[in-house]
Design an enzyme around this catalytic site. Structure first.
Site, PDB file in Angstrom:
ATOM      1  N   CYS A  24       0.790  -1.247   0.000  1.00 23.23           N
ATOM      2  CA  CYS A  24       0.000   0.000   0.000  1.00 23.23           C
ATOM      3  C   CYS A  24       0.813   1.283   0.000  1.00 23.23           C
ATOM      4  CB  CYS A  24      -0.946   0.015   1.202  1.00 23.23           C
ATOM      5  SG  CYS A  24      -2.244  -1.233   1.133  1.00 23.23           S
ATOM      6  N   HIS A  69      -1.518   5.807   2.505  1.00 22.58           N
ATOM      7  CA  HIS A  69      -1.674   4.758   3.509  1.00 22.58           C
ATOM      8  C   HIS A  69      -1.793   5.380   4.897  1.00 22.58           C
ATOM      9  CE1 HIS A  69      -1.257   0.835   5.397  1.00 22.58           C
ATOM     10  NE2 HIS A  69      -0.363   1.363   6.214  1.00 22.58           N
TER      11      HIS A  69
END
Length: 484
Positions: free
Chosen positions: A72, A126
């Protein structure tokens, strides 16, 4: 008279400038977490995704789009800066962008400086509030995941017991409205915000967290599918793969009720595949709601849409339930770009097999919106959006580290994937892999070193080294150590 002419020219110039500014399109990006190309428009025989399929019919669908790292945080930083992970030197989920790079110009920062309202909804970076000064409006990332009383009670029990792992079950199907789960609230906030900014230029990121684990979605999306019709994928590992090529089925083990060793049985495997599909249909419905609002507000004519994922995901393939690798199914992503409906020459309902990368999105939007952007590792996709069948790049690359000493560098030409596992400092090759992907996302035999494929390996090695020269400096590593 001269004064009149001068004033007229000033006013005319100002009017032209204002007109040009108004002609700059809005940008709306659907940024989805853990979504592989498991969509109807990509040929899935199981996924029910009518709204994303409709969006594909209104734009260019890229069949060979790739992320720069299948995890991510680095993937999202790369998209939002136009810089590859190896340029940023951030490869883990633990290091926020602004912790290391104070002066890098990000996409929302550039657009905000050029008069755009910049809006972050849901999971974009993220780390929730990374780059917060660059957003005009930023909604806090919502972490509420469970709704069933028994699961909420379980979490409370784990908390009282001092359990640091507060993940509940890996799936849930509460009989609730869409807004009860967080992606429904993201869509609701997006709709409300569109009403507020309809008279402004805007860059809006709609970050949808599903189908990331846990596979929690309203029951009506589970009811779209018959669990028993899902096939069990092969758990076979690629033969002769490098010893660190795959991650064990990783993040799934952190959820309550998942066995810690061995493969999952077929019943649990089907349940999880069912949950993944339900989650995909759930986010598809949210895309449909936001798109309808664009139409209702007459914004579609001047709004470019990007639909993308941060990386792919394995739902049982190779016996794994994660990303975290350089294999094709993890680095290949869905990507749809739909120009504003007023754009002359707009292409709709077409596909492209051009090799494109998530790192290209920044430069693409900069060109479309007529901005002066910072230096980038990507390049604008405008030519291929306008001419989807044109010849394009010969290679797309990604990276994945194993610790701080080994870096996996991988390249695809669209048919073959070649990976070298290198010493991160010296670039000494510790192992290599060559897989064929002409007809499948999966490949079960590493043919690197096989004389029968000497020609293909030589060509792929050349393509890889064009991006990762053996005489390069050590791979930059700015990661913070993990905090326990």
């Amino acid at each position: 008279m001269q004064r009149f002419i001068l004033n007229f020219l000033i006013l005319f110039s100002f009017a032209l400038s204002s007109f040009a500014q108004k002609q700059q399109p809005n940008v709306l990006v659907f940024y989805v977490d853990d979504l592989r190309a498991e969509l109807g428009c990509y040929g899935s025989l199981t996924a029910i995704t009518p709204n994303i399929d409709k969006l594909a019919s209104e734009g260019v669908q890229f069949n060979k789009a790739y992320t720069q790292q299948a995890i991510c945080a680095p993937s999202r930083m790369s998209t939002l800066t136009g810089l590859r992970p190896e340029t940023l030197g951030i490869y883990s989920i633990f290091t926020p962008l602004r912790k290391v790079h104070k002066d890098v110009v990000t996409m929302p920062q550039l657009f905000k400086e050029n008069g755009y309202k910049t809006i972050s909804l849901g999971k974009v970076y993220h780390h929730s509030f990374d780059d917060k000064e660059s957003w005009t409006t930023q909604f806090e990332k919502d972490n509420n995941s469970y709704l069933k009383p028994e699961n909420m009670a379980l979490l409370e029990k784990l908390k009282k017991e001092g359990n640091k792992n507060l993940n509940g079950p890996a799936f849930e199907d509460a009989d609730v409205e869409d807004e009860a789960y967080k992606d429904g609230r993201v869509a609701k906030n997006a709709i409300e915000t569109l009403h507020k900014v309809k008279d402004d230029k805007f860059l809006m990121f709609v970050g949808l967290s599903k189908p990331h684990l846990p596979f929690n979605a309203p029951k009506k999306y589970w009811d779209l599918y018959d669990k028993n019709k899902f096939a069990i994928p092969s758990r076979e590992k690629p033969q002769d793969a490098y010893r660190l090529a795959l991650t064990n089925w990783g993040e799934l083990k952190g959820y309550h009720g998942i066995p810690q060793e061995g493969d999952l049985d077929d019943d649990l495997t089907r349940t999880l595949i069912h949950g993944y599909h339900a989650s995909v249909s759930y986010i598809d419905a949210q895309v449909g709601k936001v798109m309808k609002t664009l139409e209702d507000l007459d914004l579609r004519k001047n709004t470019i849409i990007v639909f993308m994922s941060d990386h792919g995901y394995k739902i049982g393939e190779y016996g794994a339930w994660c990303k975290h690798s350089n294999v094709e199914i993890d680095v290949r992503v869905p990507l749809i770009i739909s120009r504003e409906t007023s754009h002359k020459g707009r292409k709709a309902g077409v596909t492209s097999d051009a090799l494109v990368e998530n790192v290209d999105i920044f430069s693409t939007l900069v060109e479309i919106c007529g901005l002066d952007g910072p230096p980038s590792d990507g390049k604008s996709l405008v030519p291929v959006i306008d001419n989807p069948n044109m010849a394009w790049d010969a290679v797309a690359t990604s990276v994945y580290p194993r610790g701080t000493n080994i870096m996996g560098c991988t390249a695809t030409d669209g048919q073959w994937r070649y990976t070298e596992w290198r010493d991160a400092k010296t670039h000494e090759v510790l192992g290599s892999e060559l897989y064929e992907h002409k007809n499948s996302l999966l490949s079960f035999k590493n043919v690197s070193g096989n004389p029968e494929y000497k020609k293909e390996e030589k060509q792929m090695k050349k393509l890889l080294e064009s991006q990762f020269p053996r005489n390069s400096k050590p791979f930059l590593q700015n990661d913070e150590p993990r905090k326990n």
